[in-house]
Design a protein around this motif. Structure first.
Motif, short mmCIF file in Angstrom:
data_model
loop_
_atom_site.label_atom_id
_atom_site.label_comp_id
_atom_site.label_asym_id
_atom_site.label_seq_id
_atom_site.Cartn_x
_atom_site.Cartn_y
_atom_site.Cartn_z
N GLU A 1 47.96 39.59 42.33
CA GLU A 1 46.70 39.19 42.94
C GLU A 1 45.97 38.15 42.07
OE1 GLU A 1 45.56 39.90 45.92
OE2 GLU A 1 47.35 41.09 46.34
N SER A 2 45.84 38.44 40.77
CA SER A 2 45.02 37.58 39.91
C SER A 2 45.61 36.17 39.76
CB SER A 2 44.85 38.20 38.53
OG SER A 2 46.07 38.25 37.81
N VAL A 3 46.93 36.06 39.75
CA VAL A 3 47.54 34.74 39.62
C VAL A 3 47.40 33.96 40.91
CG1 VAL A 3 49.69 33.49 39.20
CG2 VAL A 3 49.12 35.48 37.81
N ASP A 4 47.66 34.60 42.03
CA ASP A 4 47.64 33.89 43.31
C ASP A 4 46.23 33.47 43.71
OD1 ASP A 4 49.10 32.94 45.65
OD2 ASP A 4 48.02 34.48 46.76
N THR A 5 45.25 34.30 43.43
CA THR A 5 43.89 34.01 43.90
C THR A 5 42.99 33.36 42.86
OG1 THR A 5 43.10 36.24 43.31
CG2 THR A 5 43.97 35.93 45.54
N LEU A 6 43.26 33.63 41.56
CA LEU A 6 42.36 33.17 40.51
C LEU A 6 43.01 32.26 39.48
CD1 LEU A 6 40.52 36.55 39.75
CD2 LEU A 6 39.78 34.73 41.31
N HIS A 7 44.35 32.21 39.43
CA HIS A 7 45.06 31.42 38.41
C HIS A 7 44.87 32.05 37.04
CE1 HIS A 7 47.33 27.74 37.82
NE2 HIS A 7 46.50 27.27 36.91
N ARG A 8 44.78 33.38 36.97
CA ARG A 8 44.50 34.10 35.73
C ARG A 8 45.53 35.23 35.53
NH1 ARG A 8 38.88 33.97 33.96
NH2 ARG A 8 37.54 32.72 35.34
N ILE A 9 45.61 35.71 34.28
CA ILE A 9 46.51 36.82 33.97
C ILE A 9 45.86 37.71 32.92
CG2 ILE A 9 47.75 35.52 32.18
CD1 ILE A 9 50.32 36.96 33.16
N ASP A 10 46.07 39.02 33.06
CA ASP A 10 45.58 39.98 32.08
C ASP A 10 46.30 39.75 30.75
OD1 ASP A 10 44.90 42.21 30.58
OD2 ASP A 10 45.71 43.69 31.99
N ASP B 1 33.01 36.02 33.65
CA ASP B 1 33.19 37.40 34.12
C ASP B 1 34.55 37.63 34.77
OD1 ASP B 1 33.01 36.17 36.59
OD2 ASP B 1 31.10 37.10 37.15
N HIS B 2 35.43 36.64 34.72
CA HIS B 2 36.82 36.76 35.19
C HIS B 2 36.95 36.89 36.71
CE1 HIS B 2 37.43 38.70 30.97
NE2 HIS B 2 37.53 37.38 30.91
N THR B 3 35.90 36.59 37.44
CA THR B 3 35.96 36.75 38.90
C THR B 3 36.16 35.43 39.64
OG1 THR B 3 33.55 36.54 39.17
CG2 THR B 3 34.44 38.76 38.79
N LYS B 4 35.97 34.31 38.97
CA LYS B 4 36.05 33.01 39.65
C LYS B 4 37.42 32.38 39.46
CE LYS B 4 31.14 31.82 39.07
NZ LYS B 4 30.78 33.07 38.33
N PRO B 5 37.92 31.68 40.49
CA PRO B 5 39.13 30.88 40.29
C PRO B 5 38.89 29.84 39.21
CG PRO B 5 38.58 31.06 42.62
CD PRO B 5 37.41 31.59 41.86
#
Length: 277
Positions: free
Chosen positions: A215-224, A252-256
Motif C-alpha cells: 500500500e505505502s509504495v503504490d500510494t505514497l512512494h514510501r517504505i517502512d 507525518d508520513h501521510t502525504k505522497p
C-alpha cells in the motif's frame, strides 16, 4: 493520476536545467550506529577531497547543481565511503545524477555500473543519452535488465547505492504500469557481486512504522525503514550505521512524496550495510 505518470513527472523534474556555479561545502551528517559513538566516515582527507571536487566540477551535466541543495550529495557519498579506484553500482540510477558524481570520484581506475530495469530507463527519457553519449563518462557501464536477471560479476563490487529507489522493488502497481519484482532475488544478485567488506547505502522516503509496502509504495512512494533493514540483513549484509541527515520530524508520513507540501522535504532514512569480511 497513475503511479507511473507520477514517477515519470518526478524523473522529468530531476532533469530540469539549472545554473553552473559550484555548490557550497555541505555540513557533516549526524550519524548513529549500533554503538554509542557515531561512526567516522572511514575516508582520508584526500578521499574526501575527491568527493568535494566531483560535486564542484563545472563540467557536470547542466541542471544537476540545482538539485544539490535538496539531494545533498556530499552527505550521501561520504556516508557511502566511495573512494577513487572503486567499482560501484548505482542501483535504479534513472537519469544518472549520482552515476556522474560517482564516476568522477572513482576516476579512471574505477568503474560505475548504471543499473536500470527497462521501466526506469524509459522514465528517464533522453537523460542517459545526454549523460553518457559520445563517451562523456568513459568509466560508466550501463546495464538494463530485470532485477532478478541482473548480471553483476561475482565479487567485483566495492559499494552500491540506492537513492529513493529500493521501495520500487516492493511496488505492486495496481494499474499494471510496473512489473512485480522479487526483492529477495534482486538483492541476492547484488550481494553475490559485492566484495567482502563492501558497503551498501539505502536512502529512501520513510513510511509509517508497520506500513504494508503493497500500500505505502503504490500510494505514497514510501517504505517502512524496518522493511529495508529486514530485507538487507536477510540478504546476508550487516547493518552498520544510520545517518539522520535527511530526517524530518514534521513529516507525518501521510502525504505522497510528490505532494508540493512535502516534495524534497520528506522524512528520509539513510542506512549503511556491509558485507561481512
Amino acid at each position: 493520476m497513475s503511479r507511473a505518470l507520477l514517477l515519470a513527472i518526478s524523473l522529468t523534474l530531476l532533469a530540469a536545467a539549472g545554473c553552473k556555479k559550484a555548490p557550497p561545502e555541505q555540513p557533516a551528517a549526524e550519524q548513529t550506529s549500533t554503538s554509542t559513538t557515531a561512526p567516522t566516515s572511514g575516508l582520508t582527507a584526500e578521499e574526501k577531497t575527491a568527493i568535494h571536487d566531483s560535486i564542484g566540477n563545472l563540467d557536470r551535466l547542466p541542471g544537476d547543481m540545482d538539485e544539490d541543495s535538496w539531494r545533498r550529495p556530499s552527505e550521501v557519498l561520504t556516508f557511502l565511503e566511495v573512494k577513487p579506484g572503486m567499482t560501484v553500482v548505482d542501483y535504479f540510477s534513472a537519469g544518472g545524477f549520482y552515476t556522474e558524481l560517482l564516476s568522477r570520484v572513482v576516476g579512471s581506475d574505477g568503474q560505475v555500473i548504471a543499473y536500470n530495469n527497462p521501466e526506469y530507463l524509459k522514465f528517464s527519457g533522453e537523460k542517459p543519452k545526454q549523460r553518457y553519449g559520445d563517451d562523456r563518462l568513459p568509466n560508466v557501464t550501463q546495464l538494463t535488465t530485470r532485477p532478478e536477471e541482473a548480471t553483476f560479476e561475482p565479487n567485483s563490487v566495492d559499494a552500491a547505492l540506492f537513492v529513493m529507489s529500493y521501495h520500487d522493488l516492493h511496488w505492486k502497481a495496481k494499474d499494471g504500469s510496473w512489473p512485480n519484482t522479487d526483492p529477495a532475488q534482486a538483492l541476492a544478485r547484488l550481494v553475490s557481486a559485492l566484495k567482502p567488506g563492501a558497503t551498501v547505502v539505502v536512502l529512501d522516503h520513510a513510511a509509517a512504522a508497520g506500513a504494508d509496502p503493497a500500500e505505502s509504495v503504490d500510494t505514497l512512494h514510501r517504505i517502512d525503514p524496518a522493511i529495508i533493514k529486514r530485507d538487507f540483513e536477510a540478504a546476508g549484509l550487516t547493518f552498520d550505521a544510520e545517518s539522520k541527515a535527511f530526517a524530518n520530524a514534521e513529516d507525518d508520513h501521510t502525504k505522497p512524496v510528490f505532494d508540493p507540501a512535502i516534495r524534497h522535504k520528506t522524512d528520509q532514512v539513510m542506512y549503511r550495510f556491509r558485507k561481512p569480511a
